[in-house]
Design a protein around this motif. Structure first.
Motif, mmCIF file in Angstrom:
data_model
loop_
_atom_site.group_PDB
_atom_site.id
_atom_site.type_symbol
_atom_site.label_atom_id
_atom_site.label_comp_id
_atom_site.label_asym_id
_atom_site.label_seq_id
_atom_site.Cartn_x
_atom_site.Cartn_y
_atom_site.Cartn_z
ATOM 1 N N LEU A 171 18.751 -20.380 64.874
ATOM 2 C CA LEU A 171 19.489 -19.111 64.878
ATOM 3 C C LEU A 171 20.810 -19.178 64.127
ATOM 4 C CD1 LEU A 171 19.027 -18.135 68.657
ATOM 5 C CD2 LEU A 171 17.608 -17.449 66.703
ATOM 6 N N LYS A 172 21.074 -20.261 63.430
ATOM 7 C CA LYS A 172 22.400 -20.466 62.845
ATOM 8 C C LYS A 172 22.778 -19.418 61.797
ATOM 9 C CE LYS A 172 20.735 -23.856 59.441
ATOM 10 N NZ LYS A 172 20.854 -25.266 58.993
ATOM 11 N N LYS A 178 21.639 -14.087 70.575
ATOM 12 C CA LYS A 178 21.713 -14.144 72.034
ATOM 13 C C LYS A 178 20.619 -15.064 72.572
ATOM 14 C CE LYS A 178 23.247 -9.305 72.320
ATOM 15 N NZ LYS A 178 22.896 -7.957 72.851
ATOM 16 N N VAL A 179 20.981 -15.893 73.556
ATOM 17 C CA VAL A 179 19.993 -16.758 74.192
ATOM 18 C C VAL A 179 20.071 -16.600 75.707
ATOM 19 C CG1 VAL A 179 20.099 -18.428 72.312
ATOM 20 C CG2 VAL A 179 21.516 -18.768 74.340
ATOM 21 N N VAL A 180 18.945 -16.850 76.382
ATOM 22 C CA VAL A 180 18.899 -16.837 77.841
ATOM 23 C C VAL A 180 18.338 -18.172 78.311
ATOM 24 C CG1 VAL A 180 18.655 -14.334 77.967
ATOM 25 C CG2 VAL A 180 16.613 -15.776 77.939
ATOM 26 N N GLU A 181 18.607 -18.522 79.557
ATOM 27 C CA GLU A 181 18.220 -19.816 80.113
ATOM 28 C C GLU A 181 17.496 -19.618 81.444
ATOM 29 O OE1 GLU A 181 20.428 -23.985 81.555
ATOM 30 O OE2 GLU A 181 21.605 -22.326 80.727
ATOM 31 N N LEU A 182 16.309 -20.207 81.532
ATOM 32 C CA LEU A 182 15.560 -20.222 82.788
ATOM 33 C C LEU A 182 15.661 -21.646 83.328
ATOM 34 C CD1 LEU A 182 13.772 -18.585 84.747
ATOM 35 C CD2 LEU A 182 11.790 -19.424 83.481
ATOM 36 N N ALA A 183 16.584 -21.858 84.264
ATOM 37 C CA ALA A 183 16.876 -23.193 84.771
ATOM 38 C C ALA A 183 15.937 -23.563 85.912
ATOM 39 C CB ALA A 183 18.327 -23.265 85.235
ATOM 40 N N TYR A 205 27.549 -23.803 67.649
ATOM 41 C CA TYR A 205 27.029 -22.625 66.955
ATOM 42 C C TYR A 205 27.770 -21.390 67.458
ATOM 43 C CZ TYR A 205 23.412 -26.057 65.999
ATOM 44 O OH TYR A 205 22.744 -27.200 65.610
ATOM 45 N N PRO A 206 28.923 -21.091 66.885
ATOM 46 C CA PRO A 206 29.752 -19.988 67.402
ATOM 47 C C PRO A 206 29.090 -18.621 67.318
ATOM 48 C CG PRO A 206 30.687 -20.928 65.381
ATOM 49 C CD PRO A 206 29.587 -21.829 65.790
ATOM 50 N N ASN A 207 28.050 -18.496 66.508
ATOM 51 C CA ASN A 207 27.351 -17.212 66.403
ATOM 52 C C ASN A 207 26.316 -17.015 67.506
ATOM 53 O OD1 ASN A 207 25.792 -19.327 65.046
ATOM 54 N ND2 ASN A 207 24.333 -17.697 64.578
ATOM 55 N N VAL A 208 26.067 -18.086 68.307
ATOM 56 C CA VAL A 208 25.032 -18.045 69.347
ATOM 57 C C VAL A 208 25.697 -18.021 70.720
ATOM 58 C CG1 VAL A 208 23.009 -19.188 70.311
ATOM 59 C CG2 VAL A 208 23.470 -19.354 67.855
ATOM 60 N N ASP A 238 17.292 -13.526 71.478
ATOM 61 C CA ASP A 238 16.654 -14.226 70.360
ATOM 62 C C ASP A 238 15.976 -15.533 70.738
ATOM 63 O OD1 ASP A 238 17.657 -12.442 68.086
ATOM 64 O OD2 ASP A 238 19.532 -12.981 69.096
ATOM 65 N N ALA A 239 16.362 -16.124 71.849
ATOM 66 C CA ALA A 239 15.763 -17.402 72.240
ATOM 67 C C ALA A 239 15.883 -17.604 73.752
ATOM 68 C CB ALA A 239 16.430 -18.561 71.503
#
Length: 345
Positions: A171-172, A178-183, A205-208, A238-239
């Protein structure tokens, strides 16, 4: 799922690649780690003196835990001079303590223990060491280094770090990604370490930006339910990084039911189903970060070396290391064929 049925606290101090067990590997991208049934024997595969190894493993209530037991059994079978005394897997600390004490009383040459609870089993590890039986502490670490001769396990922080770096690279060039996390379970130290590694990687990655995080509990059902909540709350991202491939099965169901295909997904641990999906390249799942159950096979190699008074092939020292942390490789469609043999069901 309770803590005693999952991988526990990991504080490995020596970051030695798994490849070091078999070769003197200094690359940042270690060579593949074959599955137990496909593993060649270690370089020193000539039969030595007879060694009886006691193995006290986990209850196989999760794909990764079952793979631990199978890797240990299959590896021991490769050595004609090795006898494996294996206990019935247990997540009950009192039962496992009793099982280990039985192995001590049988005077096995070496013990390999994946404790249901590292802290709770520290005393029995100390008991074995004081009895002159060296202990290979597998994955969940004992509270005292005096309770084991060698610790070998995975790198939870490294899992998060490598997942974050992979997503960041994808995504750089995207503005405001935008990213999400399923922990996993938030009360486990391993979950905190994985999330910390992921957060630290994204700083590069400051854009992420991570816009949402949801904790599940390492089951298919929880993965599906928690992923459905994330999808409802986040209409665009996005991820996704999912900590565990077992709960990832449920997450993928929720994604498919929602008709979403507008992001990429990275899994964790290295299940065969995840690798098959990566190879097929027909879903959002594009990579998984390994937490290799082959560590159990390597633990048998280490126990054999201890029992025979040998060092480790590919290393100059006369003794085995005190601590070995395995590398969390990222498996993509470009290298999935190399790692598929390590995939667990």
């Amino acid at each position: 799922m309770p803590e005693t049925s999952r991988r526990g606290l990991l504080f490995g101090t020596a970051a030695v690649s798994a490849g070091a067990l078999l070769t003197a590997c200094t690359s940042n991208e270690p060579k593949k780690q074959p599955a137990a049934d496909n593993q060649p024997a270690a370089p020193d595969d000539k039969p030595g003196k007879k060694v009886t190894i006691g193995f006290a493993g986990p209850q196989a209530d999760h794909g990764w835990l079952n793979a631990i037991n199978e890797n240990a059994k299959s590896r021991a079978e490769k050595y004609s001079e090795v006898t494996l005394e294996i206990t019935e897997g247990s997540n009950d600390t009192a039962a496992q303590i009793g099982q280990v004490q039985t192995l001590i009383n049988k005077k096995v040459d070496v013990l390999v223990i994946l404790p249901a609870d590292g802290k709770a089993l520290t005393q029995v590890g100390l008991q074995a060491m004081k009895a002159g039986i060296p202990v290979i502490n597998l994955d969940r670490i004992f509270a005292s280094p005096q309770a084991y001769r060698c610790w070998i396990g995975g790198d939870n922080y490294g899992m998060g770090l490598n997942a974050g770096n992979y997503i960041g690279e994808q995504l750089k060039d995207k503005k405001n990604a935008k990213v999400v996390e399923l922990a996993g379970l938030d009360n486990l130290e391993l979950t905190k370490q994985r999330s910390q590694g992921f957060a630290d990687a994204l700083k590069n990655y400051p854009n992420v930006k991570r816009v949402a995080r949801q904790a599940a509990d390492f089951t298919v059902e929880s993965g599906q339910a928690k992923m459905a909540q994330l999808l409802q709350a986040q209409k665009q991202f996005d991820a996704l990084w999912n900590h565990d491939d077992d709960q990832g099965v449920g997450a993928l169901r929720a994604i498919q039911q929602a008709g979403r295909d507008d992001f990429l997904m990275v899994g964790g641990a290295g299940a065969k189903a995840a690798m098959d999906a990566i190879k097929a390249d027909n879903s959002v799942l594009k990579a998984t970060v390994l937490y290799p159950p082959t560590m159990a096979a390597s633990a048998i190699d280490l126990a054999r070396a201890l029992g025979q008074g040998k060092g480790v092939g590919g290393m100059s020292e006369l003794e085995i290391p005190a601590s070995i942390t395995l590398y969390s490789a990222v498996v993509t469609k470009d290298n999935v064929d190399e790692y598929l043999p390590t995939g667990f069901s």
